[in-house]
Design a protein around this motif. Structure first.
Motif, PDB file in Angstrom:
ATOM      1  N   TYR A  47       0.722  -1.261   0.236  1.00 27.43           N
ATOM      2  CA  TYR A  47       0.033   0.106   0.031  1.00 27.43           C
ATOM      3  C   TYR A  47       0.989   1.207   0.069  1.00 27.43           C
ATOM      4  CZ  TYR A  47       0.445  -1.546   4.803  1.00 27.43           C
ATOM      5  OH  TYR A  47       0.627  -2.150   6.232  1.00 27.43           O
ATOM      6  N   GLY A  48       0.316   2.150  -0.939  1.00 24.65           N
ATOM      7  CA  GLY A  48       1.192   3.341  -0.797  1.00 24.65           C
ATOM      8  C   GLY A  48       0.998   4.191  -2.088  1.00 24.65           C
ATOM      9  N   PHE A  49       1.841   5.306  -2.235  1.00 23.64           N
ATOM     10  CA  PHE A  49       1.376   6.281  -3.415  1.00 23.64           C
ATOM     11  C   PHE A  49       2.720   6.633  -3.890  1.00 23.64           C
ATOM     12  CE2 PHE A  49      -0.471   7.265   0.902  1.00 23.64           C
ATOM     13  CZ  PHE A  49      -1.729   6.900   0.704  1.00 23.64           C
ATOM     14  N   PRO A  50       2.706   7.651  -4.926  1.00 26.22           N
ATOM     15  CA  PRO A  50       3.943   8.361  -5.311  1.00 26.22           C
ATOM     16  C   PRO A  50       4.054   9.755  -4.476  1.00 26.22           C
ATOM     17  CG  PRO A  50       2.193   8.168  -7.091  1.00 26.22           C
ATOM     18  CD  PRO A  50       1.677   7.603  -5.894  1.00 26.22           C
ATOM     19  N   ALA A  51       5.246  10.126  -4.433  1.00 27.36           N
ATOM     20  CA  ALA A  51       5.652  11.027  -3.322  1.00 27.36           C
ATOM     21  C   ALA A  51       4.900  12.357  -3.377  1.00 27.36           C
ATOM     22  CB  ALA A  51       7.242  11.681  -3.672  1.00 27.36           C
ATOM     23  N   ARG A  52       4.446  12.701  -4.754  1.00 28.40           N
ATOM     24  CA  ARG A  52       3.382  13.703  -4.613  1.00 28.40           C
ATOM     25  C   ARG A  52       2.198  13.691  -3.905  1.00 28.40           C
ATOM     26  NH1 ARG A  52       1.993  14.421  -9.781  1.00 28.40           N
ATOM     27  NH2 ARG A  52       4.253  14.254 -10.446  1.00 28.40           N
ATOM     28  N   GLU A  53       1.598  12.330  -3.667  1.00 22.89           N
ATOM     29  CA  GLU A  53       0.356  12.054  -2.672  1.00 22.89           C
ATOM     30  C   GLU A  53       0.737  11.650  -1.565  1.00 22.89           C
ATOM     31  OE1 GLU A  53      -2.677   9.153  -4.027  1.00 22.89           O
ATOM     32  OE2 GLU A  53      -1.616   9.340  -5.976  1.00 22.89           O
ATOM     33  N   PHE A  54       1.937  11.054  -1.234  1.00 23.90           N
ATOM     34  CA  PHE A  54       2.456  10.685   0.087  1.00 23.90           C
ATOM     35  C   PHE A  54       2.733  11.915   0.801  1.00 23.90           C
ATOM     36  CE2 PHE A  54       4.436   6.848   2.276  1.00 23.90           C
ATOM     37  CZ  PHE A  54       5.046   7.701   3.560  1.00 23.90           C
ATOM     38  N   TYR A  55       3.510  12.899   0.380  1.00 23.43           N
ATOM     39  CA  TYR A  55       3.774  13.821   1.182  1.00 23.43           C
ATOM     40  C   TYR A  55       2.703  15.100   0.775  1.00 23.43           C
ATOM     41  CZ  TYR A  55       7.759  11.193   2.226  1.00 23.43           C
ATOM     42  OH  TYR A  55       8.505  10.127   2.292  1.00 23.43           O
ATOM     43  N   HIS A  56       1.485  14.806   0.686  1.00 19.19           N
ATOM     44  CA  HIS A  56       0.409  16.053   0.325  1.00 19.19           C
ATOM     45  C   HIS A  56       0.173  16.713   1.667  1.00 19.19           C
ATOM     46  CE1 HIS A  56      -3.451  17.270  -0.364  1.00 19.19           C
ATOM     47  NE2 HIS A  56      -3.031  17.460  -1.665  1.00 19.19           N
ATOM     48  N   PRO A  57       0.127  17.909   1.400  1.00 19.50           N
ATOM     49  CA  PRO A  57      -0.107  18.951   2.604  1.00 19.50           C
ATOM     50  C   PRO A  57      -1.046  18.494   3.593  1.00 19.50           C
ATOM     51  CG  PRO A  57       0.140  20.252   0.551  1.00 19.50           C
ATOM     52  CD  PRO A  57       0.085  18.777   0.162  1.00 19.50           C
ATOM     53  N   GLN A  58      -2.242  17.674   3.078  1.00 14.17           N
ATOM     54  CA  GLN A  58      -3.248  17.303   3.952  1.00 14.17           C
ATOM     55  C   GLN A  58      -2.898  16.070   4.798  1.00 14.17           C
ATOM     56  OE1 GLN A  58      -6.729  17.014   1.500  1.00 14.17           O
ATOM     57  NE2 GLN A  58      -7.296  19.141   1.719  1.00 14.17           N
ATOM     58  N   ARG A  59      -1.960  15.390   4.331  1.00 12.06           N
ATOM     59  CA  ARG A  59      -1.565  14.111   5.210  1.00 12.06           C
ATOM     60  C   ARG A  59      -0.436  14.387   5.951  1.00 12.06           C
ATOM     61  NH1 ARG A  59      -2.988   9.797   2.704  1.00 12.06           N
ATOM     62  NH2 ARG A  59      -2.199  10.395   0.601  1.00 12.06           N
ATOM     63  N   SER A  60      -0.869  15.430   7.173  1.00  8.71           N
ATOM     64  CA  SER A  60       0.223  15.942   7.806  1.00  8.71           C
ATOM     65  C   SER A  60       0.604  15.217   9.196  1.00  8.71           C
ATOM     66  CB  SER A  60      -0.689  17.499   8.446  1.00  8.71           C
ATOM     67  OG  SER A  60      -1.578  16.946   9.188  1.00  8.71           O
ATOM     68  N   LEU A  95      -5.566   1.385  -3.164  1.00 14.77           N
ATOM     69  CA  LEU A  95      -4.694   1.889  -2.037  1.00 14.77           C
ATOM     70  C   LEU A  95      -3.054   0.952  -2.437  1.00 14.77           C
ATOM     71  CD1 LEU A  95      -3.418   3.448   0.176  1.00 14.77           C
ATOM     72  CD2 LEU A  95      -4.444   1.656   1.757  1.00 14.77           C
ATOM     73  N   PHE A  96      -3.434  -0.357  -2.808  1.00 19.07           N
ATOM     74  CA  PHE A  96      -2.231  -1.139  -3.134  1.00 19.07           C
ATOM     75  C   PHE A  96      -1.968  -0.885  -4.511  1.00 19.07           C
ATOM     76  CE2 PHE A  96      -1.899  -4.479   0.404  1.00 19.07           C
ATOM     77  CZ  PHE A  96      -2.897  -3.691   1.122  1.00 19.07           C
TER      78      PHE A  96
END
Ligand SMILES: C[S@@+](CC[C@H](N)C(=O)[O-])C[C@H]1O[C@@H](n2cnc3c(N)ncnc32)[C@H](O)[C@@H]1O
Length: 393
Positions: free
Chosen positions: A257-270, A365-366
């Motif tokens: 499960y995970g995402f590309p960096a842009r989604e991983f470090y999205h401002p809302q995933r604080s 998600l995966f």
């Protein structure tokens, strides 16, 4: 030292034996912290909590998988998961006929049983199916699972203590990267970066921040927004590099499960993605019952892609699990699998496949990423012939 167990609503109380086990691990962690002068990195905490010999979550005797455990992984949900993966493995073994299959972190051994069973049916069995798992306790479960389901293939399976120096064939790893220790970084409201580690407080373990000094982490974290905490997994990138270093010809398939960096470090995933799993409850306190609680973080697939590219691997593709399984023919597999089933069995099998495919469950998600080295590359591998998302990495 034994800490008082904070009561948490809705969480099952462990047995006295399980609690004693957890408290032994707490003692070990306290010694580690003490010996390090009162502070260890979160990665060091997570490594000991999961893998300290005989005590850690994966290396102790916790049930872990399935209904009686803490979480359920895809091979535990449906045999059609491994049967589908075997289509990619078979295509690689067709190009690399003397190649091995190398499975990292084989859990209960169910995926190995599913993949080997399907490869046998396809007439594409590898000479060796090698398993490398950090957990000695799980090795015994894996051996028992294969001995029960496929006794005739047991002599093809071997357990490794380290990655082979040189190898050809196919590596598969399902939900391994999320179990690799992660570093925590916090940027405060004023913009200062801290490494978030672990110390001992009056009631138990506590987070404790130090100015971030590691140059590699500083570079990775430079774009984090203010008032933000997240994970970095340099050890996952190092694992990809080590696996790639020995690979002469073949491919690697990583699912998680995970995402590309842009989604991983999205401002809302604080608050990042660090999470505990305890008896099918998501636990936000990473210090909850060490040794009885799995600790995981989501995977930054951009970092995984970078690690593969830096190691000179070709990217075969990056897709959602749902698209991957569909392209591997899971629905055709389901039809075959349920040909002579009762309506109830059919409904159960369909429900399980639905869990793997549905975007609301595991399908979106995966993700699945594949790398290769030295393949002719004339056709795309099964699983990656449609809906490629490499552009997002
Ligand atoms: C969440 S479990 C997944 C198990 C299995 N693949 C499945 O899908 O059910 C993670 C597994 O990865 C193993 N593991 C974690 N890091 C590893 C590493 N660096 N090398 C080999 N195994 C590892 C753990 O011991 C455990 O068996």
């Amino acid at each position: 030292m034994a800490f008082r167990m904070q009561q948490q609503a809705n969480l099952p109380v462990p047995s006295p034996e399980a609690l004693a086990h957890s408290q032994a691990l707490v003692g070990h962690l306290c010694q580690l912290i003490d010996a390090a002068g009162g502070w260890i990195s979160f990665a060091d905490y997570m490594r000991a909590a999961l893998y300290a010999p005989g005590l850690g979550y994966y290396s102790g005797g916790a049930t872990k998988f399935g209904a009686a455990g803490d979480f359920i992984t895809a091979p535990e949900i449906s045999p059609l998961f491994g049967q589908s993966l075997a289509q990619t493995v078979a295509a690689v073994l067709t190009e690399v006929p003397d190649g091995i299959v190398l499975e990292l972190g084989a859990g209960t051994g169910k995926l190995a049983v599913q993949v080997l069973g399907e490869l046998a049916r396809l007439g594409r069995l590898p000479a060796q199916y090698c398993i490398l798992d950090l957990s000695a306790e799980l090795r015994e479960r894996q051996r028992a699972a294969i001995a029960t389901a496929l006794p005739q293939l047991l002599d093809r399976v071997s357990w490794l203590d380290a990655l082979p120096e040189r190898w050809e064939g196919m590596l598969i790893a399902n939900e391994v990267l999320d179990a690799v220790p992660c570093q925590l970084v916090h940027r405060d409201a004023a913009g200062t970066l801290f490494e978030r580690g672990v110390s001992v407080g009056a009631q138990g373990f506590v987070f404790s921040d130090r100015p971030l000094a590691d140059p590699a982490l500083l570079a990775s974290a430079s774009q984090l927004p203010a008032d933000y905490t997240s994970e970095f997994q340099p050890e996952a990138a190092a694992l990809i590099a080590s696996c790639a270093a020995g690979l002469d010809r073949g491919a690697m398939l990583w699912l998680d499960y995970g995402f590309p960096a842009r989604e991983f470090y999205h401002p809302q995933r604080s608050e990042g993605t660090l999470m505990g799993h305890y008896r099918h409850h998501s636990v936000h306190d990473p210090f909850w019952l060490p040794g009885l609680t799995d600790l995981t973080c989501h995977v930054d697939f951009s970092a995984i892609y970078q690690a593969g590219a830096t190691a000179g691997l070709a990217l075969e593709g990056y897709v959602s699990q749902g698209q991957y399984l569909l392209d591997c023919g899971i629905l055709e597999g389901l039809e075959q699998h349920t040909l002579n089933s009762s309506p109830q069995e059919h409904a159960l099998a369909l429900n399980a496949v639905q869990k793997l495919l549905s975007p609301a469950e595991m399908g979106e998600l995966f993700k699945v990423i594949a790398f290769s080295r030295g393949l002719a590359g004339q056709t795309l591998l099964p699983g990656f012939r449609s809906a490629d998302r490499s552009g997002a990495l």
